[in-house]
Design an enzyme around this catalytic site. Structure first.
Site, short mmCIF file in Angstrom:
data_model
loop_
_atom_site.label_atom_id
_atom_site.label_comp_id
_atom_site.label_asym_id
_atom_site.label_seq_id
_atom_site.Cartn_x
_atom_site.Cartn_y
_atom_site.Cartn_z
N HIS A 30 32.04 -25.43 -8.23
CA HIS A 30 32.89 -25.25 -7.05
C HIS A 30 32.66 -23.84 -6.53
O HIS A 30 32.33 -22.92 -7.28
CB HIS A 30 34.35 -25.44 -7.48
N ASP A 89 35.88 -23.06 -16.02
CA ASP A 89 36.75 -23.54 -14.95
C ASP A 89 37.20 -24.95 -15.34
O ASP A 89 36.41 -25.91 -15.29
CB ASP A 89 35.99 -23.55 -13.63
N GLN A 117 39.47 -29.35 -13.14
CA GLN A 117 39.34 -30.80 -13.06
C GLN A 117 39.48 -31.49 -14.42
O GLN A 117 39.46 -32.72 -14.49
CB GLN A 117 37.99 -31.16 -12.44
N LYS A 135 46.64 -29.76 -9.01
CA LYS A 135 45.84 -30.93 -9.38
C LYS A 135 46.43 -31.67 -10.59
O LYS A 135 45.91 -32.72 -10.98
CB LYS A 135 44.39 -30.51 -9.68
N CYS A 189 33.61 -28.25 -1.35
CA CYS A 189 33.49 -26.87 -1.83
C CYS A 189 32.43 -26.75 -2.92
O CYS A 189 32.59 -25.97 -3.86
CB CYS A 189 34.84 -26.35 -2.32
#
Length: 420
Positions: A134, A211, A214, A237, A378
């Site tokens: 991302h 990261d 997700q 999220k 993104c």
């Protein structure tokens, strides 16, 4: 079939937006949770109740409301720490999103006021990311490279949507200062194996960041098991509110890092010519924090925990397998990413031959009430790697059903007829 304990229809009743009708009487089919998830009543009510009955600034006031608000804010930190298996609550830093969390870490590198050798970056040093990141895990490292003269390098992505580790030993080397990679791709759905990259980073003395924006909402993520140095994720999220994110970091590293922002409550003492800083986690939480958002994130953690992350993962795995099979019947549809449920999450991005994703998304919404995301999500470099400007992305969560995937498939057939 879902696991017996997973009652998706009961879960759907917790999310008021899922029962609304769109203009024209279309039922809402929300397949865009990879962008931002919907919110259950349990989160909405907790935030409303805090605003109505307990709101005050935190860490400042000694009156009853100040104490109640501070207690709720810090209780949210405890919940997040428990949710991700953090060894210490003080290692949980509240930010406004995952982007800020990653920028916070990137800011520590090459900062002239930081005397710790682990964060010294200059010409000849290297930063390693991946081609599937991302923008939030690309641009901060580009800026660091520009500030310091370091070189930015990256792992490539295979045609199947997996990271290529063929050049691992060459990419991660004695010049590498930090490796920062996505845990689960927001486009491909790929869940990356952290351990081989981490082992190489440890071998050459580099730090490692993940990261997890997700992955934390969709599967059990334990920072102790990951064994990396920093983890970033975001609240919106994971059925929580926007405006709240999390940075987890090893305490010794957070202690060594300079503050990212200066202001109220991040100080120990201030003189006109110098300041000393508050201990963790407050050193990195300057100014009035996102109080109600943090409380909402705590409620989101409670909600997900009550259902069970293993059950959520299994439900999404079954949805993803169903979707991958159902989408195969559509002529000219190309899935960008893994074609099986092995090491992948509930995100399916695709193209339709001869039809722009923007047109796909518009018709799905206008005619069928199916909400998907279109564009490069993104992650433009990843789309460039596959030679496409954009994709249509359907992303699933705990409240989605196979009937909604059927609606998506019907909508895609209709799109093809419109452009046929």
């Amino acid at each position: 079939m879902s696991v017996p304990s997973f009652d998706v229809e009961r879960i759907r009743k917790d999310f008021p937006i899922l029962s609304r009708e769109l203009p024209g009487g279309r039922p809402l089919v929300y397949l865009d949770s990879g962008n931002s998830s919907q919110k259950p009543n349990q989160v909405i009510d907790t935030m409303r109740e805090h605003l109505a009955q307990h709101y005050s600034n935190v860490g400042r006031a000694l009156h009853a409301l100040g104490s109640e608000s501070t207690e709720a804010y810090e209780a949210a930190r405890d919940k997040v720490a428990g949710f991700i298996g953090a060894p210490s609550r003080d290692e949980v830093i509240f930010t406004k999103n995952a982007s800020e969390a990653i920028n916070l870490v990137a800011y520590a590198f090459g900062n002239p006021i930081n005397t710790d050798d682990r964060f010294r970056v200059g010409p000849g040093d290297e930063i390693v990311i991946t081609e599937m990141e991302h923008h939030s895990n690309i641009v901060p490292w580009q800026l660091l490279a520009q500030r310091t003269g370091a070189k930015l390098r990256w792992f490539s992505v295979t045609d199947e949507g997996r990271l290529s580790l063929d050049d691992l030993d060459e990419l991660v080397n004695e010049r590498t200062k930090i490796v920062s990679i996505v845990h689960q791709s927001n486009v491909l759905g790929t869940v990356n194996s952290i351990s081989p990259i981490l082992a190489r980073a440890r071998e050459v003395g580099a730090l490692m960041m993940v990261d997890a924006s997700q992955s934390v909402p969709h599967q059990r993520v334990d920072v102790d098991d990951l064994d990396v140095d920093f983890v970033a994720f975001t609240g919106h999220k994971m059925v929580g509110p926007s405006g709240i994110g999390v940075l987890w970091g090893r305490r010794e590293l957070l202690d060594a890092m300079p503050p990212f922002l200066g202001g109220g409550e991040m100080i120990e003492a201030v003189w006109m010519d110098r300041s000393t800083y508050a201990p963790l986690p407050h050193k990195f939480e300057a100014g009035t924090p996102p109080i109600v958002e943090a409380v909402g994130l705590g409620a989101a953690v409670d909600y997900l925990t009550s259902i069970g992350m293993d059950a959520i993962k299994q439900h999404e795995r079954e949805l993803t397998g169903y979707a991958l099979e159902a989408l195969r019947e559509i002529p000219g549809l190309r899935i960008i990413g893994p074609r099986t449920v092995i090491a992948r999450g509930g995100t399916v991005s695709f193209t339709l031959e001869g039809i722009h994703p923007h047109d796909v998304g518009q018709i799905l919404d206008d005619v069928f009430g199916v909400a998907v995301r279109v564009g490069h999500h993104c992650a433009r470099p990843l789309h460039l790697r596959f030679g496409i400007p954009a994709t249509t992305r359907a992303s699933f969560y705990l409240y989605n059903t196979t009937a909604e995937i059927d609606a998506l498939v019907r909508g895609l057939h209709h799109v093809q007829k419109v452009f046929g």
